[in-house]
Design an enzyme around this catalytic site. Structure first.
Site: not given
Length: 800
Positions: A689, A687, A492, A132-133, A197
């Site tokens: 990440r 995030s 965000r 999706d990213h 995520d």
């Protein structure tokens, strides 16, 4: 904050009820003396819950505690160093066994590369990958998806091949955004999931404990090891009343973010309760949970309601609704109220803090720019825009995303578009729509909603993150460095996040408010009080939006090509990684911690202001290097602000020469000079990440010292073998400067002692002046082992 008040722990009546009905408490054993048989997932949950009740007795539990503690590897651990279970929150280290792991394509790359290092034939628990990213939003769904697959085929091939090899569900590009897809397919009341995520708590709207984590955390769960979490405190949000016409569930969390700030939820689970909960749709509850990440919360959760049941049935999961009802009424433990697993807090359960929100008094809010907690009621926003000299003109309005792409959101907007069309009006600003999943898109197409969007001039993007994560190629001529304002229904809005332009101001609002602003082309328009002029000179005021909670018939499944690929593990599949790839690279293990304290470290840069994971490891065009650590490390801290000079992405070597921050870090790595970063509050906000931890570690960082950390990032640092320290006295931030030499005192001993002990820093200035800086840490026994080994992966790959 209000102290926790806990009931006594005797629980004798409850214990008698358990014994009388001879409940077998061993998970996986399905023999009960009476009553129906629970499905396996709920049998395991029920057996653990029975253990929790036995251990804690009649202690009142919140909903979050019921689910969380029922996923402990060892329930008896609740009594360790917790005053016999009376002081668990904020004290106990919970070792949990999640039910599944969900990964989006950008973070899945590194998670899978780490999992591959463990040499296991399959994952220990179910998992999924969601592409999706990596799809750029530009011209529209079909064109963008085609271009995205062509550009990223190497990564998608890698992810699909790994999914086939290890038995992981694979959702292809265009299938949908991870959080919406998980809500529609995997979220089940009472279960616990991890997601790579930060907005994974979206599933809390369906009474599922879901926690955002980094890839190394995911790997722990994927290999079957217990996953550790400091027992969160519980922040209760009591909802009363009912939302008025222009107010949406998005406004609940926008308002709450303003009350708590981006740090206010750190260390907490946000649990919603009260009579107002029953007035909300399931997807509305998910929206509030999704944005709980913006206040730093560990996760958020709602009770199971009639809306939850309706949603399960609408998404073709009627059996899940039946099972949830069965569990709540399961008769195997007798009639004692505590013996039943109810998807709500116990009567009398206490929260560490309670915030009350009267939905009837709430008004629409607008949050931003540049931070999701700068919250302004819509009635005051026009005045604020003028006072702050923010742009009056709106350049774009964007709705959808994982936060607000529900059928209810879209049909409420549809009602506005139809009214505007009848008046001859079109959006005055670019208007983009992002469906959250193929299921949502197909249903909106079936029911005519998508046609309404396109007839209004809206651009329907692919079922992917797109502009929300920085994958947006603007078509309006707004260049980098141009001050402009956009309104989005996203979650965000950090500087530069959406389009790479640090001067784009993103204001967060509900889809309805975003749509109204897009038609006005102005940031100061208030659809509740203001009118627009129609082409024939009449005054037009938007009627209050109205929509449907869900479709009148079940959701459409959509295109077969976008359905999940689910298969058993196949050891014969070769994972697709080219040795010459610029996008994927196998990992080399980090060096173990030296057998002594650290010495000779230098402060690479002292950062001022907000330092998010976007700051440390930017997304947007850098997402293409998520599977290639050497390449993506070139963006490390490249939007950080130098505290000494105010310059962005500037650091100075010991000889005074000027460099970018990642260039100097790489130079010091090549010279064998370890380094640290000094920063302010909430370092690593945003995030999940883990690249924000991996990249500094790869370039030679050993320590981050700051005023406070965001939860996920602090854990990610430890998992990669770095030491996160906070100033015992915040004033010491002002005493340390870039270039200072730093040695640790007590760090090695603390690590050897499993996290027990104090750590100080000896700072030597360029003038020769020396002083000690006392610090604090939150290193647990297991985390000390990770750091000593060099990383969590170094231990996991050895089967430790």
């Amino acid at each position: 904050m209000r102290p926790i008040e806990l009931a006594t722990r005797s629980g004798r009546g409850l214990t008698r009820a358990f014994n009388a009905h001879q409940i077998c408490r061993l998970a996986g054993t399905r023999h009960y003396s009476n009553g129906p048989v629970l499905p396996p997932k709920y049998e395991t949950l029920y057996n653990k819950y029975s253990e929790v009740r036995r251990v804690l007795g009649a202690q009142r539990l919140t909903l979050a505690e019921k689910i969380l503690y029922s996923h402990l590897d060892n329930v008896e651990s609740l009594l360790t160093d917790t005053a016999g279970g009376r002081n668990i929150r904020g004290k106990a280290n919970l070792k949990l066994k999640p039910d599944r792991v969900n990964m989006q394509d950008a973070s899945a790359q590194m998670a899978l590369l780490q999992f591959m290092s463990c040499n296991l034939p399959q994952t220990a628990i179910p998992a999924s990958i969601h592409c999706d990213h990596l799809i750029v939003g530009e011209r529209g769904a079909e064109d963008d998806l085609t271009a995205g697959i062509k550009t990223n085929h190497e990564v998608f091939d890698f992810l699909e091949s790994a999914a086939k090899k290890y038995g992981i569900d694979f959702w292809p590009p265009g299938a949908g955004i991870i959080h919406q897809t998980v809500l529609e397919n995997y979220a089940v009341p009472g279960l616990m999931m991890l997601g790579t995520d930060s907005h994974s708590p979206n599933a809390g709207g369906l009474c599922t404990i879901t926690i955002g984590v980094g890839g190394a955390d995911a790997v722990e769960a994927l290999v079957g090891a217990p996953w550790e979490l400091k027992a969160p405190k519980i922040l209760g949000v009591r909802l009363t009343g009912k939302l008025n016409d222009w107010v949406s569930p998005k406004d609940v969390i926008l308002h709450l973010a303003g009350l708590l700030t981006v740090r206010g939820g750190t260390g907490y689970i946000v649990e919603y309760f009260g009579p107002g909960v029953d007035t909300l749709s399931l997807t509305g509850m998910a929206t509030a949970c999704n944005m709980g990440a913006e206040i730093g919360a560990t996760t958020s959760i709602f009770p199971y309601t009639d809306a939850s049941s309706r949603y399960l049935k609408a998404t073709r999961r009627e059996q899940a609704a039946t099972d949830a009802q069965l569990l709540q009424n399961f008769p195997g433990a007798g009639s004692a109220e505590d013996a039943f697993f109810k998807f709500k807090a116990d009567e009398g359960a206490q929260y560490d803090q309670v915030i009350e929100i009267n939905l009837s008094e709430l008004e629409p809010h607008v949050n931003g720019p540049f931070t999701p907690d700068l919250s302004t009621p819509l009635s005051k926003f026009k005045e604020t825009v003028k006072e702050e000299q923010w742009p009056d003109k709106l350049s774009a309005g964007l709705i959808g995303s994982c936060t607000n792409s529900s059928y209810e959101d879209m049909t409420r907007v549809e009602s506005m578009l139809k009214a505007a069309a009848d008046a001859g009006l079109k959006p005055a600003a670019d208007f983009y729509i992002t469906p959250g999943s193929e299921q949502i898109r197909a249903t909106l197409e079936r029911d005519g909603t998508l046609e309404t969007f396109t007839e209004a001039g809206g651009i329907v993007l692919s079922n992917a993150c797109g502009p929300c994560i920085g994958q947006w190629k603007r078509q309006d001529g707004v260049e980098k460095g141009t001050l402009n304002a956009i309104f989005t229904s996203y979650n965000r809005n950090f500087r530069g996040r959406n389009d790479g332009n640090p001067d784009t101001m993103n204001f967060l609002a509900s889809p309805e408010i975003v749509t109204a602003m897009a038609f006005a082309g102005s940031t100061t328009f208030n659809p509740i009080t203001d009118s627009l002029t129609t082409p024939d000179g009449k005054e037009f005021r938007f009627p209050a939006p109205h929509g449907l909670e869900g479709p009148q018939t079940p959701f459409e499944e959509g295109k077969d090509s976008l359905k999940v690929l689910s298969q058993p593990p196949n050891p014969n599949v070769e994972v697709a990684i080219s040795p010459s790839s610029e996008r994927l690279a196998l990992l080399e293990p980090f060096d173990a911690f030296p057998s002594s304290d650290l010495s000779g470290l230098r402060v690479l840069v002292k950062i001022t202001g907000k330092c998010t994971t976007d700051t440390i490891s930017a997304a947007g065009p850098w997402l293409k290097y998520k599977g290639h650590l050497p390449n993506i490390s070139a963006n490390t801290l490249n939007t950080a602000v130098n505290a000494a000079t105010g310059e962005v992405n500037v650091a100075y070597d010991l000889d005074g020469s000027k460099h970018t921050i990642p260039d100097l870090a790489r130079k010091w790595k090549e010279e064998g000079r370890p380094w640290l970063v000094v920063a302010e509050h909430n370092y690593g906000e945003g995030s999940a990440r883990e690249h924000a931890a991996l990249q500094p570690r790869y370039l030679g960082a050993r320590i981050i010292v700051c005023k406070s950390f965001a939860r996920i990032h602090e854990t990610n640092l430890k998992k990669q073998g770095m030491v996160p320290l906070t100033f015992a006295e915040e004033k010491d931030y002002d005493r340390i400067d870039a270039g200072d030499e730093v040695s640790t005192i007590g760090l090695y001993e603390m690590l050897q002692n499993g996290g027990q002990g104090e750590v100080s820093l000896r700072v030597t200035k360029k003038t020769g002046e020396e002083f000690l800086v006392p610090t604090k840490h939150a290193v647990t026994k297991d985390q000390a082992g990770f750091i000593l080994a060099g990383s969590a992966l170094n231990l996991l790959s050895k089967g430790v």
